[in-house]
Design an enzyme around this catalytic site. Structure first.
Site, PDB file in Angstrom:
ATOM      1  N   ASP A 188       0.840  -1.192   0.000  1.00 32.59           N
ATOM      2  CA  ASP A 188       0.000   0.000   0.000  1.00 32.59           C
ATOM      3  C   ASP A 188       0.880   1.248   0.000  1.00 32.59           C
ATOM      4  O   ASP A 188       2.051   1.189   0.365  1.00 32.59           O
ATOM      5  CB  ASP A 188      -0.845   0.038   1.280  1.00 32.59           C
ATOM      6  CG  ASP A 188      -1.932  -1.003   1.257  1.00 32.59           C
ATOM      7  OD1 ASP A 188      -2.194  -1.567   0.188  1.00 32.59           O
ATOM      8  OD2 ASP A 188      -2.524  -1.254   2.329  1.00 32.59           O
TER       9      ASP A 188
ATOM     10  N   LYS B  96      -3.615   3.793  -2.900  1.00 33.99           N
ATOM     11  CA  LYS B  96      -4.439   4.874  -3.453  1.00 33.99           C
ATOM     12  C   LYS B  96      -3.632   6.135  -3.710  1.00 33.99           C
ATOM     13  O   LYS B  96      -3.995   6.943  -4.536  1.00 33.99           O
ATOM     14  CB  LYS B  96      -5.594   5.185  -2.495  1.00 33.99           C
ATOM     15  CG  LYS B  96      -6.442   3.978  -2.260  1.00 33.99           C
ATOM     16  CD  LYS B  96      -7.913   4.283  -2.311  1.00 33.99           C
ATOM     17  CE  LYS B  96      -8.741   3.029  -2.482  1.00 33.99           C
ATOM     18  NZ  LYS B  96      -8.449   1.983  -1.471  1.00 33.99           N
TER      19      LYS B  96
ATOM     20  N   MET C 246      -9.304   7.210   9.158  1.00 38.98           N
ATOM     21  CA  MET C 246      -9.834   7.761   7.900  1.00 38.98           C
ATOM     22  C   MET C 246     -10.888   8.843   8.165  1.00 38.98           C
ATOM     23  O   MET C 246     -11.869   8.946   7.433  1.00 38.98           O
ATOM     24  CB  MET C 246     -10.454   6.632   7.042  1.00 38.98           C
ATOM     25  CG  MET C 246      -9.433   5.626   6.572  1.00 38.98           C
ATOM     26  SD  MET C 246     -10.171   4.202   5.743  1.00 38.98           S
ATOM     27  CE  MET C 246     -10.548   3.139   7.126  1.00 38.98           C
TER      28      MET C 246
HETATM   29  N1  SAH Z   1      -4.549  -1.138   8.711  1.00 41.88           N
HETATM   30  C1  SAH Z   1      -4.232   0.191   9.144  1.00 41.88           C
HETATM   31  C2  SAH Z   1      -5.371   1.156   8.874  1.00 41.88           C
HETATM   32  C3  SAH Z   1      -5.673   1.312   7.403  1.00 41.88           C
HETATM   33  S1  SAH Z   1      -6.903   2.513   7.094  1.00 41.88           S
HETATM   34  C4  SAH Z   1      -3.849   0.174  10.629  1.00 41.88           C
HETATM   35  O1  SAH Z   1      -4.085  -0.825  11.307  1.00 41.88           O
HETATM   36  O2  SAH Z   1      -3.307   1.168  11.109  1.00 41.88           O
HETATM   37  C5  SAH Z   1      -5.918   3.953   6.798  1.00 41.88           C
HETATM   38  C6  SAH Z   1      -6.014   4.882   7.986  1.00 41.88           C
HETATM   39  O3  SAH Z   1      -5.161   4.436   9.025  1.00 41.88           O
HETATM   40  C7  SAH Z   1      -5.578   6.292   7.711  1.00 41.88           C
HETATM   41  O4  SAH Z   1      -6.588   7.058   7.082  1.00 41.88           O
HETATM   42  C8  SAH Z   1      -5.314   6.782   9.104  1.00 41.88           C
HETATM   43  O5  SAH Z   1      -6.518   7.046   9.780  1.00 41.88           O
HETATM   44  C9  SAH Z   1      -4.703   5.555   9.737  1.00 41.88           C
HETATM   45  N2  SAH Z   1      -3.228   5.550   9.693  1.00 41.88           N
HETATM   46  C10 SAH Z   1      -2.441   4.609   9.163  1.00 41.88           C
HETATM   47  N3  SAH Z   1      -1.135   4.909   9.343  1.00 41.88           N
HETATM   48  C11 SAH Z   1      -1.116   6.082  10.008  1.00 41.88           C
HETATM   49  C12 SAH Z   1      -0.081   6.917  10.517  1.00 41.88           C
HETATM   50  N4  SAH Z   1       1.215   6.609  10.378  1.00 41.88           N
HETATM   51  N5  SAH Z   1      -0.436   8.041  11.169  1.00 41.88           N
HETATM   52  C13 SAH Z   1      -1.721   8.367  11.343  1.00 41.88           C
HETATM   53  N6  SAH Z   1      -2.745   7.618  10.896  1.00 41.88           N
HETATM   54  C14 SAH Z   1      -2.449   6.483  10.242  1.00 41.88           C
END
Ligand code: SAH
Length: 256
Positions: free
Chosen positions: A50, A72, A181
Site C-alpha cells: 500500500d 491509493k 480515515m
Molecule cells: N490497517 C491500518 C489502517 C488502514 S486505514 C492500521 O491498522 O493502522 C488507513 C487509515 O489508518 C488512515 O486514514 C489513518 O486514519 C490511519 N493511519 C495509518 N497509518 C497512520 C499513521 N502513520 N499516522 C496516522 N494515521 C495512520
C-alpha cells in the site's frame, strides 16, 4: 539480519513458492515492524504494498524483489478485486508473495477479504499482524487508548462514511473514540458528537504521519475541531482520538 535471531525452539517460517503472506508493516517507524514481517521481507520475490508502507521499510526487501504499489496515493489506484486477482496470479505463477499493508492487515485493512480470496483458490497464506495506527500511532503521540481512571473500553471507528456508523450511539457508548480515515469528515463528526451530548470542550487529538519523522499532533476540542482543521490543514494519514486520554499528553509526550 533475521538469520542472526533464533526462535527458542524452531526455525523461522519459510515463505514457500506459490504462497502469500499478508503482513502489517505498522504505522511507519521501521522499528515497529514485527520479526515475522522482517522475515517475510527477507524472502519475498514480490511485494504488493500500500501507499502507506514507508519507503524505509520497503528498503529492507531483497534487492531482487519486485515492488508493486497498489496504494491509493500511488497514482493509479487498483480496485480490491484487481488486488485479489493480482495476488492470485502471482502466487499461481510460483512467486513467494508478500502483501504488505500499513498498520495491521485486519484493522480497516481489507486483509480478510484478500485472505478469503486466496482461500477460495486454495492458495496457502499466513497472516502477520502489525501495530495498528490507532494504538501504536497514538502511543507515539503520548496518548494511551486505555487508562485505568478514564476508560474500560475503547471504540475504533472508520470516519470514512458519515452514514454507516451510528455516530450518536458511538458518542454515548464510548469514553475514548479512535477514528481512522476521519480527517475529511472530522468537522461533521465533532458536530454529531456534540449533538449526541458530548461536552463541547472535550479534547481531540489529530495525529498525522504517526511514528514517522513527519509526525504532527493537532490538539483541539470538539467545538473547535472544524476551525482548527481549516487553519492548520493537517494532512492524511491521520488518526484521531476523542476523549480525556488526550490530556495525558501533558505528561506522556515523548516522541519528538
Ligand atoms: N490497517 C491500518 C489502517 C488502514 S486505514 C492500521 O491498522 O493502522 C488507513 C487509515 O489508518 C488512515 O486514514 C489513518 O486514519 C490511519 N493511519 C495509518 N497509518 C497512520 C499513521 N502513520 N499516522 C496516522 N494515521 C495512520
Amino acid at each position: 539480519m533475521i538469520d542472526s535471531l533464533s526462535f527458542p525452539s524452531r526455525p523461522w517460517p519459510t515463505l514457500d513458492a506459490g504462497s502469500v503472506w499478508l503482513a502489517g508493516a505498522g504505522p511507519g517507524d521501521v522499528g515497529l515492524l514485527t520479526l515475522h514481517a522482517l522475515n517475510a521481507l527477507n524472502q519475498a520475490d514480490v511485494i504488493v504494498h500500500d501507499a502507506l508502507v514507508h519507503a524505509e521499510i520497503l528498503a529492507l526487501a531483497q534487492p531482487t524483489a519486485e515492488l508493486i504499489n497498489v496504494g491509493k496515493r500511488g497514482g493509479q489506484s487498483a480496485t480490491q478485486s484487481d488486488i485479489n486477482q493480482l495476488l492470485i496470479t502471482l502466487a499461481t505463477s510460483g512467486k513467494r508473495v508478500l502483501r504488505l499493508k500499513g498498520g495491521d492487515p485486519f484493522v480497516f485493512g481489507r486483509g480478510s477479504e484478500e485472505a478469503s480470496a486466496l482461500f477460495d483458490q486454495n492458495i496457502p497464506f499466513r497472516i502477520i499482524p502489525g501495530i495498528s495506527a490507532g494504538i501504536g500511532g497514538l502511543a507515539y503521540a503520548g496518548i494511551p487508548v486505555t487508562h485505568r481512571d478514564i476508560n474500560h473500553s475503547v471504540t475504533f471507528v472508520t470516519g470514512h462514511d458519515l452514514k454507516t456508523p451510528d455516530w450518536a450511539a458511538i458518542a454515548k457508548g464510548a469514553v475514548i473514540i479512535v477514528i481512522y480515515m476521519g480527517l475529511r469528515n472530522m468537522g461533521e463528526i465533532a458536530r454529531l458528537m456534540i449533538t449526541a451530548g458530548r461536552d463541547m470542550d472535550e479534547p481531540v487529538a489529530i495525529v498525522c504521519a504517526a511514528s514517522t519523522h513527519e509526525q504532527t499532533v493537532l490538539e483541539t476540542t470538539l467545538s473547535e475541531a472544524a476551525n482548527d482543521i481549516k487553519r492548520a490543514n493537517p494532512k492524511a494519514p491521520a488518526v484521531i482520538c476523542i476523549g480525556p486520554a488526550v490530556e495525558l499528553r501533558a505528561k506522556l509526550t515523548w516522541f519528538k
